[in-house]
Design a protein around this motif. Structure first.
Motif, short mmCIF file in Angstrom:
data_model
loop_
_atom_site.label_atom_id
_atom_site.label_comp_id
_atom_site.label_asym_id
_atom_site.label_seq_id
_atom_site.Cartn_x
_atom_site.Cartn_y
_atom_site.Cartn_z
N ASN A 590 0.85 -1.18 0.00
CA ASN A 590 0.00 0.00 0.00
C ASN A 590 0.89 1.24 0.00
O ASN A 590 1.96 1.26 0.60
CB ASN A 590 -0.89 -0.03 1.24
CG ASN A 590 -1.73 1.22 1.41
OD1 ASN A 590 -1.23 2.29 1.73
ND2 ASN A 590 -3.03 1.09 1.20
N ASN A 612 -1.70 -1.56 -6.39
CA ASN A 612 -1.57 -1.75 -4.95
C ASN A 612 -1.57 -0.45 -4.15
O ASN A 612 -1.33 -0.46 -2.94
CB ASN A 612 -0.30 -2.55 -4.62
CG ASN A 612 0.95 -1.99 -5.28
OD1 ASN A 612 1.06 -2.00 -6.50
ND2 ASN A 612 1.91 -1.54 -4.49
N TRP A 615 -4.37 -0.87 -1.53
CA TRP A 615 -4.60 -2.17 -0.91
C TRP A 615 -4.81 -2.01 0.60
O TRP A 615 -3.99 -1.37 1.28
CB TRP A 615 -3.39 -3.08 -1.13
CG TRP A 615 -3.40 -3.84 -2.42
CD1 TRP A 615 -4.40 -3.92 -3.33
CD2 TRP A 615 -2.33 -4.65 -2.93
NE1 TRP A 615 -4.04 -4.72 -4.37
CE2 TRP A 615 -2.79 -5.18 -4.16
CE3 TRP A 615 -1.06 -4.97 -2.47
CZ2 TRP A 615 -1.99 -6.02 -4.94
CZ3 TRP A 615 -0.28 -5.81 -3.23
CH2 TRP A 615 -0.73 -6.33 -4.45
N THR A 616 -5.86 -2.60 1.13
CA THR A 616 -6.09 -2.54 2.58
C THR A 616 -6.76 -3.80 3.07
O THR A 616 -7.35 -4.55 2.29
CB THR A 616 -7.00 -1.35 2.96
OG1 THR A 616 -8.24 -1.47 2.24
CG2 THR A 616 -6.34 -0.02 2.66
N LYS A 744 -0.77 -5.11 2.80
CA LYS A 744 -2.00 -4.35 3.02
C LYS A 744 -2.09 -3.70 4.39
O LYS A 744 -2.84 -2.74 4.57
CB LYS A 744 -3.21 -5.27 2.80
CG LYS A 744 -3.31 -5.83 1.40
CD LYS A 744 -4.51 -6.75 1.24
CE LYS A 744 -4.61 -7.29 -0.19
NZ LYS A 744 -5.77 -8.19 -0.37
#
Length: 793
Positions: A590, A612, A615-616, A744
Motif C-alpha cells: 500500500n 496496490n 490495498w487494505t 496491506k
C-alpha cells in the motif's frame, strides 16, 4: 571535434603499439602548430583515465599525427611520482627518458596529443570517427567510469585481503560450529550441520589418500532389507567434510580425568560406501596413534558424528579469487582500472520470434519479442515497465558487469527472467545463480506449485506446449527443497540446457567461458569471494540486489560484527552511476506503507503501482504505530517484552475479526527470545489456530512478504539502549527490511522513546537512533500513532 580520444581508444591496443621514439632534435620540433593555449594536462589525464588507458598503474596515451588526428601506432606513458609528473618516451641514444610536464607544452609530444583535449580540433575527422560531431556521439555513448581505482600494489593487497577473509571466515565458522555442538543437543546441532547418531566401529583401513582410516558402519533400520547409505540426503554430511566424532549421547558416562574426556575428536570424512553402509574418518589432530586406536575401535562403545565444517565452499572461493586475479581483463574491471562499456545494440542481435508454424493461420504476423521503446516495453517477450526495460536493455548491452538495484517489490526477478529469455532467444546460455538454494529455485520456478506453474516464471514458459522459444533448464545439486525443481530440473544435463540454476558455490563445476551471461540474484547477500565463483565461468556478469537491506554477514543479538560488503556494493562504490539502474516502481505495498521507506532509504524515488496503491484490510488502516513502554527483560543473551507480546496478540485478534487468514499474517521481531513469548500469548488468548502464523526474526523475514505484518521491536528501557537495532550501518538496513514486508497492513509496536535515544556512552555517529525518531515523527504526522494511554481496539 573534441574528445576524440574516446573513439581513438577503440583502435588502441598497447600490445600492438610501441613506446614513442624522440631524439632531442625531434622532441623540440613543434611542426608550426599554434602554442598559444598550450595543452591542458588535467584534461588530458582525465580523458586518458576515463578511456581505460591505465595499464599496470601507468597511463598509456596514444599519439596522433602532428597535423591530423590519425594514430601513429606509438604511445607515451604518463607517471605521477613523488618527484613530480612526467611523460616517458624512448630516446635512441639514452633509452627510456622522461619529460617534465612543466617542459611539455612546446614539444612535439604536445603537438601529437593536443587533439585529445578540448582546445584543439583537426580540420577533418579521422578515419575512426563515426560522425562529424564527436562530442554529441560521446555524450550519447553509455559508459561507466571508475570513481576510484587501485594501483598494482593496492590490487594485490585487495585480493590478498579477500583470501584472508575466506580463511578467517572458515576458522570462525569451525569454532562456532564446535561450540554449537558442545552447547546443544545432538538433534539440534545435526538439524543444521548434519550428523549420524549411531555408528558401530569396524577397526582401521587405508585409502589411496589416507594411510590410516577408522571405519564405522551405520546400522540399517531394516536389517533384512538394508537401504543403501545416502550420506548427503539422509544425514546432511558431505565427503571430505570436517566432522566431530564422539561417543554416543555425547560421552555422558565419561569419567572425569579419563582419556575419553578428549572427545569429541575432530576428523575428516575420508570415504563412504552406499552398499556397505560404511564411512571412514581420518584424524589429523595431535593425538597419539595408541590413544586413537583404543578410543575409536572400541567395540563395546557406540559412536556418533556431527558435521563440523564443509571446507569445499571455502576452497572454491579461494580458487575463484586466484582465477579472477590472474585474468587481466576481469581484474581491471574489479579494481577500477577499466572504463565499462556498452554495445550500440544489446549484446546479442535482435530478431523477431515467429509463432508456432503449426498454427492454423498460414501467414501469421511476427510476434513482438523485443521492444524497449514502446509504451508497453518487451524484453524476451516479457512485458516490463520503463524502469525494468531500461535495466534489462543495459544489462544486455553491457560488455562487462552491470548492477540492477531492486528495492522490495519492484520486479527484480521478473526483469532477470526477461533478460535470460532474450539471451536464450538469440542462442545464448545463462547461469542463474544466488547464494542460497531457495533463491536459485525462486529464479527458476517462482511460486510454482506441482500442478500450477507461476505465470511468467521460467518454469511456466518451459512447460508451455504453445511456447515457441525453446527453454531447457537444469538445476545443479540435490539440495533443493522445492518439489517443482526436484521433479523437473534436478539431474537434467547441464551441457544441453540453455539455462542452468546453481548456487554461487556450485558454479565452481563450470569452466571459464561456459556461459554467455551469469546472473547473480540477491547479490547483496553474498560475499565478494562467493560471487566471484560464477564470474569465473561467464563472459559477463549481472548483479541484482538491494544494498539498502541486510548485508552478507550480519551482527547477532549478542555480537556486533563489521559489515563486509558484497561485490554489488563494491562495484557501485568503484564506478559512477553508469553501472546501475534502480527499479523505481513497487508492486508489493500500500502506498502509505511504502512512503516512509521510500523517504528514509531510497531518496523518495520509489513509486507505487496503481494496482496496490490502496490495498487494505477492510476495516483496518494500512499503517498503525503503537508507542508503548515495556519493560523489556533479559532471556539469556536475548531480550523479550511481555507487554508488547500482549499487544501483538490484540492485533492478531483484530485482524482475525476482519477475516484475515492466519497464514496471511507475519509477526516480526528482532530478538529471538520474543518469538516463544509471543507464541505463548497467542496460544493462551486467540481461539483460531495460530500455528500457521509465521513468527520470526527480521533477518529471517528478508525476502518474504505477507498480507499483514506486525512488528515487535522489544527494546524498552530508561537508558536508551537498543543494541544492534541502532548500529550505525546495519540499523537502517534492518529497519528497512522490517518495514517492507507488509502488503496491506502494517502494525509497528515499539517504545519509540527508547529507540530514538542515543545512549550517553555513544555519539550520534555511532548509532542510527535518528531514523527511529524520524519514523515516529512520520507516524504522528500521518495521525496513525497510538500513544501511551490511548485505547487500543
Amino acid at each position: 571535434m573534441n574528445n576524440l580520444l574516446t573513439q581513438a581508444v577503440t583502435q588502441f591496443q598497447p600490445s600492438d603499439f610501441q613506446l614513442a621514439t624522440f631524439s632531442q632534435q625531434k622532441l623540440l620540433k613543434t611542426n608550426d602548430w599554434e602554442t598559444e593555449h598550450g595543452v591542458d594536462i588535467t584534461w588530458l589525464k582525465s580523458n586518458a583515465m576515463s578511456a581505460e588507458l591505465l595499464v599496470g598503474g601507468v597511463l598509456h596515451i596514444p599519439l596522433h599525427e602532428p597535423n591530423s588526428a590519425e594514430l601513429t601506432g606509438e604511445y607515451i606513458e604518463f607517471k605521477d611520482t613523488k618527484f613530480g609528473e612526467y611523460f616517458i618516451y624512448d630516446d635512441p641514444s639514452r633509452g627510456r627518458s622522461r619529460l617534465s610536464v612543466n617542459s611539455f607544452s612546446n614539444t612535439a609530444i604536445a603537438s601529437q596529443v593536443r587533439y585529445w583535449t578540448n582546445d584543439y580540433q583537426p580540420q577533418s575527422a579521422p578515419s575512426y570517427a563515426t560522425s562529424a560531431d564527436t562530442t554529441a556521439e560521446h555524450q550519447n555513448k553509455l559508459e561507466a567510469n571508475a570513481i576510484s581505482s587501485m594501483s598494482d600494489s593496492e590490487s594485490k593487497k585487495w585480493f590478498s585481503e579477500l583470501t584472508n577473509f575466506v580463511n578467517s571466515l572458515e576458522s570462525d565458522t569451525r569454532e562456532e560450529n564446535r561450540n554449537s555442538y558442545l552447547n546443544s543437543s545432538f538433534r539440534s546441532h545435526a538439524r543444521n550441520h548434519g550428523g549420524i547418531q549411531q555408528l558401530l566401529p569396524m577397526g582401521t583401513t587405508s585409502t589411496s589418500t589416507h594411510e590410516r582410516v577408522y571405519k564405522f558402519v551405520v546400522p540399517a533400520e531394516e536389517e533384512d532389507n538394508p537401504r543403501p547409505l545416502d550420506l548427503i540426503g539422509d544425514y546432511g554430511l558431505f565427503p571430505k567434510s570436517e566432522v566431530l566424532v564422539d561417543l554416543h549421547n555425547g560421552s555422558d558416562d565419561q569419567r572425569e580425568g579419563s582419556e575419553y574426556a578428549k572427545f569429541p575428536i575432530k576428523a575428516e570424512l575420508a570415504f563412504w560406501s552406499e552398499n556397505e553402509r560404511s564411512i571412514g574418518i581420518s584424524v589429523s589432530q595431535k593425538h597419539s596413534k595408541r590413544f586413537l586406536d583404543r578410543a575409536l575401535t572400541d567395540d563395546t562403545e557406540l559412536y556418533q558424528i556431527v558435521g563440523l565444517l564443509n571446507r569445499v565452499p571455502y576452497k572454491r572461493e579461494r580458487d575463484a579469487i586466484e582465477q579472477i586475479q590472474s585474468n587481466s581483463e576481469k581484474r581491471r574491471v574489479l579494481t577500477g582500472n577499466k572504463r565499462l562499456t556498452f554495445r550500440p545494440d544489446f549484446a546479442i542481435a535482435t530478431r523477431d520470434i515467429q509463432p508456432d508454424p503449426t498454427d492454423e493461420d498460414p501467414n501469421p504476423d511476427p510476434v513482438r519479442f523485443y521492444d524497449t521503446t514502446s509504451d508497453t516495453p518487451l524484453v524476451g517477450g516479457v512485458k516490463l515497465n520503463e524502469y525494468q526495460a531500461e535495466a534489462a536493455e543495459l544489462c544486455l548491452r553491457s560488455k562487462e558487469v552491470y548492477c540492477i538495484h531492486g528495492p522490495p517489490g519492484t520486479g527484480k526477478t521478473r526483469t532477470l527472467n526477461a533478460i535470460a529469455r532474450q539471451v536464450i532467444a538469440e542462442g545464448g546460455t545463462v547461469l542463474m545463480s544466488a547464494h542460497s538454494n531457495q533463491a536459485v529455485d525462486n529464479l527458476l520456478v517462482g511460486d510454482s506449485a506441482p500442478n500450477t506453474p507461476d505465470e511468467g516464471s521460467l518454469h511456466a514458459l518451459s512447460q508451455d506446449p504453445n511456447e515457441t522459444l525453446d527453454i531447457s533448464i537444469s538445476r545443479v545439486g540435490t539440495n533443493s527443497s522445492d518439489k517443482v525443481v526436484q521433479k523437473h530440473y534436478i539431474g537434467e544435463s547441464t551441457s544441453s540446457a540453455n539455462i542452468v540454476g546453481a548456487t554461487t558455490s556450485a558454479a565452481d563445476m563450470f569452466d571459464a567461458g561456459t556461459f554467455d551471461l551469469a546472473i547473480v540474484d540477491e547479490a547483496t547477500q553474498a560475499s565478494i569471494p562467493a560471487t566471484l565463483v560464477p564470474y569465473t565461468c561467464a563472459d559477463k556478469l549481472i548483479l541484482a540486489g538491494d544494498h539498502k537491506q541486510l548485508p552478507p554477514y550480519k551482527s547477532t543479538e549478542a555480537e556486533e560484527r563489521p559489515i563486509y560488503v558484497s561485490l554489488f556494493e563494491h562495484m557501485i562504490e568503484t564506478y559512477d552511476t553508469g553501472i546501475q539502474t534502480m527499479l523505481q516502481r513497487q508492486y508489493r505495498m500500500n502506498e502509505q506503507i511504502a512512503e516512509f521507506p521510500s523517504q528514509a532509504f531510497y531518496n523518495s524515488s520509489l513509486e507505487t503501482a496503481d494496482r496496490n496503491t490502496n490495498w487494505t484490510v477492510p476495516g483496518e488502516p494500512p499503517l498503525i504505530g503503537i508507542n508503548i513502554d515495556g519493560p523489556e527483560s533479559s532471556s539469556g543473551t536475548s531480550k523479550k517484552n511481555e507487554r508488547e507480546a500482549r499487544v501483538v496478540t490484540k492485533r492478531v485478534k483484530a485482524l482475525a475479526e476482519k477475516s484475515v487468514r492466519m497464514s496471511d499474517i507475519g509477526i516480526i521481531t528482532p530478538y529471538s527470545a520474543q518469538i516463544p513469548t509471543i507464541k505463548q500469548h497467542l496460544h493462551n488468548h486467540v481461539e483460531e489456530r495460530t500455528n500457521r502464523i509465521t513468527i520470526d526474526t527480521i533477518d529471517a523475514f528478508q525476502g518474504s512478504e505477507r498480507e499483514a505484518i506486525i512488528i515487535s521491536f522489544v527494546r524498552s528501557n530508561d537508558t536508551g539502549e537498543s543494541g544492534f537495532l541502532t548500529l550505525p550501518d546495519e540499523g537502517p538496513r534492518r529497519l528497512n527490511v522490517a518495514l517492507t514486508r507488509a502488503k496491506k497492513h502494517l502494525s509497528i509496536i515499539a517504545d519509540f522513546e527508547t529507540l530514538s535515544q542515543t545512549p550517553n556512552y555513544r555519539s550520534e555517529q555511532e548509532t542510527s537512533s535518528q531514523v527511529y525518531a524520524e519514523l515516529a515523527e512520520f507516524l504522528r504526522n500521518q495521525e496513525v500513532m497510538l500513544e501511551p494511554g490511548m485505547k487500543l481496539e
